[in-house]
Design a protein around this motif. Structure first.
Motif, PDB file in Angstrom:
ATOM      1  N   ASP A 194       0.817  -1.213   0.000  1.00  0.00           N
ATOM      2  CA  ASP A 194       0.000   0.000   0.000  1.00  0.00           C
ATOM      3  C   ASP A 194       0.852   1.265   0.000  1.00  0.00           C
ATOM      4  O   ASP A 194       0.467   2.298  -0.551  1.00  0.00           O
ATOM      5  N   SER A 195       2.052   1.192   0.606  1.00  0.00           N
ATOM      6  CA  SER A 195       2.924   2.378   0.628  1.00  0.00           C
ATOM      7  C   SER A 195       4.355   1.982   0.942  1.00  0.00           C
ATOM      8  O   SER A 195       4.614   0.919   1.508  1.00  0.00           O
ATOM      9  N   MET A 196       5.270   2.865   0.550  1.00  0.00           N
ATOM     10  CA  MET A 196       6.689   2.733   0.886  1.00  0.00           C
ATOM     11  C   MET A 196       7.229   4.117   1.226  1.00  0.00           C
ATOM     12  O   MET A 196       6.899   5.103   0.569  1.00  0.00           O
ATOM     13  N   PHE A 197       8.085   4.165   2.255  1.00  0.00           N
ATOM     14  CA  PHE A 197       8.635   5.442   2.701  1.00  0.00           C
ATOM     15  C   PHE A 197      10.153   5.468   2.526  1.00  0.00           C
ATOM     16  O   PHE A 197      10.818   4.431   2.525  1.00  0.00           O
ATOM     17  N   SER A 198      10.676   6.682   2.395  1.00  0.00           N
ATOM     18  CA  SER A 198      12.123   6.875   2.263  1.00  0.00           C
ATOM     19  C   SER A 198      12.598   7.857   3.324  1.00  0.00           C
ATOM     20  O   SER A 198      11.800   8.467   4.039  1.00  0.00           O
ATOM     21  N   GLU A 199      13.908   8.005   3.412  1.00  0.00           N
ATOM     22  CA  GLU A 199      14.499   9.039   4.257  1.00  0.00           C
ATOM     23  C   GLU A 199      14.623  10.352   3.502  1.00  0.00           C
ATOM     24  O   GLU A 199      14.486  11.424   4.070  1.00  0.00           O
ATOM     25  N   SER A 200      14.896  10.248   2.197  1.00  0.00           N
ATOM     26  CA  SER A 200      15.140  11.466   1.429  1.00  0.00           C
ATOM     27  C   SER A 200      14.996  11.193  -0.061  1.00  0.00           C
ATOM     28  O   SER A 200      15.072  10.057  -0.515  1.00  0.00           O
ATOM     29  N   ASN A 201      14.788  12.261  -0.797  1.00  0.00           N
ATOM     30  CA  ASN A 201      14.834  12.210  -2.259  1.00  0.00           C
ATOM     31  C   ASN A 201      16.211  12.686  -2.682  1.00  0.00           C
ATOM     32  O   ASN A 201      16.687  13.722  -2.216  1.00  0.00           O
ATOM     33  N   ASP A 202      16.858  11.918  -3.553  1.00  0.00           N
ATOM     34  CA  ASP A 202      18.238  12.217  -3.933  1.00  0.00           C
ATOM     35  C   ASP A 202      18.387  12.511  -5.425  1.00  0.00           C
ATOM     36  O   ASP A 202      19.416  12.212  -6.024  1.00  0.00           O
ATOM     37  N   ASN A 203      17.366  13.113  -6.014  1.00  0.00           N
ATOM     38  CA  ASN A 203      17.425  13.410  -7.449  1.00  0.00           C
ATOM     39  C   ASN A 203      18.593  14.306  -7.816  1.00  0.00           C
ATOM     40  O   ASN A 203      19.118  14.231  -8.925  1.00  0.00           O
ATOM     41  N   ASP A 204      18.985  15.184  -6.884  1.00  0.00           N
ATOM     42  CA  ASP A 204      20.067  16.122  -7.181  1.00  0.00           C
ATOM     43  C   ASP A 204      21.443  15.553  -6.855  1.00  0.00           C
ATOM     44  O   ASP A 204      22.456  16.231  -7.010  1.00  0.00           O
ATOM     45  N   SER A 205      21.483  14.311  -6.393  1.00  0.00           N
ATOM     46  CA  SER A 205      22.766  13.699  -6.059  1.00  0.00           C
ATOM     47  C   SER A 205      23.561  13.361  -7.319  1.00  0.00           C
ATOM     48  O   SER A 205      23.005  12.972  -8.348  1.00  0.00           O
ATOM     49  N   LYS A 206      24.886  13.505  -7.207  1.00  0.00           N
ATOM     50  CA  LYS A 206      25.763  13.181  -8.340  1.00  0.00           C
ATOM     51  C   LYS A 206      25.772  11.686  -8.632  1.00  0.00           C
ATOM     52  O   LYS A 206      26.205  11.257  -9.707  1.00  0.00           O
ATOM     53  N   ILE A 207      25.266  10.880  -7.700  1.00  0.00           N
ATOM     54  CA  ILE A 207      25.391   9.432  -7.830  1.00  0.00           C
ATOM     55  C   ILE A 207      24.270   8.805  -8.650  1.00  0.00           C
ATOM     56  O   ILE A 207      24.340   7.631  -9.004  1.00  0.00           O
ATOM     57  N   ILE A 208      23.250   9.562  -9.008  1.00  0.00           N
ATOM     58  CA  ILE A 208      22.070   8.988  -9.644  1.00  0.00           C
ATOM     59  C   ILE A 208      22.421   8.264 -10.946  1.00  0.00           C
ATOM     60  O   ILE A 208      21.896   7.185 -11.228  1.00  0.00           O
ATOM     61  N   ASN A 209      23.332   8.810 -11.743  1.00  0.00           N
ATOM     62  CA  ASN A 209      23.703   8.159 -13.007  1.00  0.00           C
ATOM     63  C   ASN A 209      24.482   6.873 -12.760  1.00  0.00           C
ATOM     64  O   ASN A 209      24.370   5.912 -13.535  1.00  0.00           O
ATOM     65  N   LYS A 210      25.263   6.829 -11.676  1.00  0.00           N
ATOM     66  CA  LYS A 210      25.990   5.603 -11.339  1.00  0.00           C
ATOM     67  C   LYS A 210      25.015   4.504 -10.918  1.00  0.00           C
ATOM     68  O   LYS A 210      25.206   3.336 -11.240  1.00  0.00           O
ATOM     69  N   VAL A 211      23.964   4.891 -10.181  1.00  0.00           N
ATOM     70  CA  VAL A 211      22.966   3.918  -9.753  1.00  0.00           C
ATOM     71  C   VAL A 211      22.251   3.316 -10.956  1.00  0.00           C
ATOM     72  O   VAL A 211      22.019   2.105 -11.029  1.00  0.00           O
ATOM     73  N   LYS A 212      21.921   4.148 -11.918  1.00  0.00           N
ATOM     74  CA  LYS A 212      21.203   3.679 -13.103  1.00  0.00           C
ATOM     75  C   LYS A 212      22.042   2.714 -13.944  1.00  0.00           C
ATOM     76  O   LYS A 212      21.493   1.887 -14.673  1.00  0.00           O
ATOM     77  N   ALA A 213      23.359   2.804 -13.808  1.00  0.00           N
ATOM     78  CA  ALA A 213      24.242   2.060 -14.700  1.00  0.00           C
ATOM     79  C   ALA A 213      24.572   0.647 -14.221  1.00  0.00           C
ATOM     80  O   ALA A 213      25.165  -0.136 -14.979  1.00  0.00           O
ATOM     81  N   VAL A 214      24.192   0.299 -12.982  1.00  0.00           N
ATOM     82  CA  VAL A 214      24.588  -1.015 -12.455  1.00  0.00           C
ATOM     83  C   VAL A 214      23.368  -1.908 -12.240  1.00  0.00           C
ATOM     84  O   VAL A 214      22.235  -1.440 -12.132  1.00  0.00           O
ATOM     85  N   ILE A 215      23.631  -3.212 -12.159  1.00  0.00           N
ATOM     86  CA  ILE A 215      22.569  -4.195 -11.932  1.00  0.00           C
ATOM     87  C   ILE A 215      22.074  -4.063 -10.491  1.00  0.00           C
ATOM     88  O   ILE A 215      22.876  -4.028  -9.555  1.00  0.00           O
ATOM     89  N   PRO A 216      20.776  -4.000 -10.267  1.00  0.00           N
ATOM     90  CA  PRO A 216      20.263  -3.817  -8.904  1.00  0.00           C
ATOM     91  C   PRO A 216      20.306  -5.104  -8.089  1.00  0.00           C
ATOM     92  O   PRO A 216      20.400  -6.203  -8.631  1.00  0.00           O
ATOM     93  N   PHE A 217      20.213  -4.952  -6.783  1.00  0.00           N
ATOM     94  CA  PHE A 217      20.053  -6.094  -5.895  1.00  0.00           C
ATOM     95  C   PHE A 217      18.698  -6.746  -6.163  1.00  0.00           C
ATOM     96  O   PHE A 217      18.580  -7.980  -6.185  1.00  0.00           O
ATOM     97  N   ALA A 218      17.665  -5.903  -6.355  1.00  0.00           N
ATOM     98  CA  ALA A 218      16.318  -6.430  -6.617  1.00  0.00           C
ATOM     99  C   ALA A 218      15.555  -5.446  -7.489  1.00  0.00           C
ATOM    100  O   ALA A 218      15.779  -4.237  -7.421  1.00  0.00           O
ATOM    101  N   GLN A 219      14.676  -6.016  -8.315  1.00  0.00           N
ATOM    102  CA  GLN A 219      13.760  -5.185  -9.095  1.00  0.00           C
ATOM    103  C   GLN A 219      12.339  -5.639  -8.814  1.00  0.00           C
ATOM    104  O   GLN A 219      12.038  -6.835  -8.824  1.00  0.00           O
ATOM    105  N   MET A 220      11.463  -4.670  -8.560  1.00  0.00           N
ATOM    106  CA  MET A 220      10.070  -4.949  -8.222  1.00  0.00           C
ATOM    107  C   MET A 220       9.180  -4.378  -9.320  1.00  0.00           C
ATOM    108  O   MET A 220       9.271  -3.197  -9.663  1.00  0.00           O
ATOM    109  N   ASN A 221       8.315  -5.201  -9.882  1.00  0.00           N
ATOM    110  CA  ASN A 221       7.352  -4.762 -10.897  1.00  0.00           C
ATOM    111  C   ASN A 221       5.950  -5.036 -10.379  1.00  0.00           C
ATOM    112  O   ASN A 221       5.630  -6.166 -10.002  1.00  0.00           O
ATOM    113  N   ILE A 222       5.113  -4.012 -10.361  1.00  0.00           N
ATOM    114  CA  ILE A 222       3.745  -4.136  -9.851  1.00  0.00           C
ATOM    115  C   ILE A 222       2.782  -3.837 -10.996  1.00  0.00           C
ATOM    116  O   ILE A 222       2.892  -2.796 -11.655  1.00  0.00           O
TER     117      ILE A 222
END
Length: 337
Positions: A241-269
């Motif tokens: 029904d919901s998921m919470f985070s600590e913060s939004n990190d859209n402005d972080s320099k790391i976002i492109n690095k995250v997109k480039a690697v294989i994730p631990f898990a992927q969830m499709n709903i």
């Protein structure tokens, strides 16, 4: 007798003159222009748009649609708690004191240099515009109505200290930390994919009668032959029904690095209207040292509280503690008795 009568007439005339003088004075007081101090808005619920514009030109644009507040061109949902605090402040501000006249010019110059312009709208109607200056050492914050020359020191009811920071934001700081909200009754299928642990990957499907099935996500996985626990599956699905985070990190320099690697898990709903949502989870610890976004304290905290980067189908990046989302990380055999 005549003397007493004349004294009485004179006394009555004096009373009449005093009364008319009082009425005239009251009339002048009632007609005084007090628009330069009317910063508060009595009913913030009428507001449909609020903008905060800094002298640098940086602008925060908040707009309400169907009782939900959004910010920016991408229309990111605003945190309800932050929005509640902003609206309460707009309502509760009141005059603390009027600065001495000798300081007026200095205050105005400071507001012109550092002031944040606040504009309030009801639909297309621009209600008011004023400037929020710096905080005052004695407590409170300088305010100046647009087009006026009298600054005021304002305070919030039942609060002490300055509050300029409640009008000074970066856009990402306003984002709602709840990065996923679903009507679980509309969910028809959920896929959990562990790219590096395929035997534990699975797919849940719900049929028209509300009965769940759980299947391996990969054909190479051996099927379980034990009975499925329908109660356990339903409880798992209800947790979406919901998921919470600590913060939004859209402005972080790391976002492109995250997109480039294989994730631990992927969830499709998947939902009954044909729509779907996708989320990728990456342990934050695997990115330590890859850029300068983590300070020493944050690195030490990772030894005690494990966190994940969450990349959403809308390309937003959040950070969430593992303890808040670990309930989603189940394996294929978990649902069998």
């Amino acid at each position: 007798m005549k003397r007493t009568l004349w004294l009485l007439v004179i006394l009555i005339l004096l009373c009449l003159i005093a009364w008319f003088g009082y009425q005239s004075s009251s009339s002048r007081d009632n007609s005084m222009d007090v628009s330069d101090r009317e910063f508060a808005i009595s009913d913030p619920s009428i507001l449909t748009r609020i903008t905060f514009t800094q002298r640098t030109g940086h602008k925060i644009d908040l707009q309400k649609k169907d009782d939900v507040w959004y910010v920016g061109e991408d229309e990111q949902r605003v945190s309800p708690n932050i929005m509640k605090n902003i609206l309460k402040t707009l309502k509760d501000i009141q005059i603390k004191f009027i600065p001495p006249k000798k300081h007026t010019r200095k205050i105005i110059n400071e507001v012109n240099r550092l002031g944040i312009q606040v504009d309030l709208y009801q639909g297309d109607n621009h209600l008011k515009s004023y400037f929020v200056g710096t905080n005052v050492q004695e407590g409170g914050t300088y305010f100046l109505m647009q087009g006026k020359i009298q600054p005021y020191v304002m305070e919030r009811k039942l609060d002490i200290g300055g509050f300029r920071d409640l009008f000074h934001y970066e856009e990402y700081e306003l984002y709602d930390k709840k990065f996923m909200t679903n009507d679980v009754s509309k969910i028809t299928s959920i896929e959990i994919d562990y790219p590096k642990d395929k035997p534990n990957s699975f797919r849940i499907n719900k049929n028209a009668e509300g009965i769940f099935t759980v299947d391996p996500l990969y054909s190479t996985t051996r099927r379980e032959t034990t009975i499925l626990d329908q109660g356990k599956i339903k409880a798992y699905v209800d947790g979406f029904d919901s998921m919470f985070s600590e913060s939004n990190d859209n402005d972080s320099k790391i976002i492109n690095k995250v997109k480039a690697v294989i994730p631990f898990a992927q969830m499709n709903i998947f939902f009954d209207d044909g729509t779907e949502k996708r989320y990728k989870f990456h342990p934050v610890s695997s990115f330590i040292g890859s850029d300068g976004s983590l300070n020493t304290l944050e690195i030490l905290n990772l030894h005690y509280i494990e966190r994940f980067f969450v990349l959403t189908h809308e390309d937003d990046l959040y950070t969430s503690q593992k303890r808040l989302i670990r309930k989603f990380f189940r394996g294929y055999s978990y649902f069998h008795q």
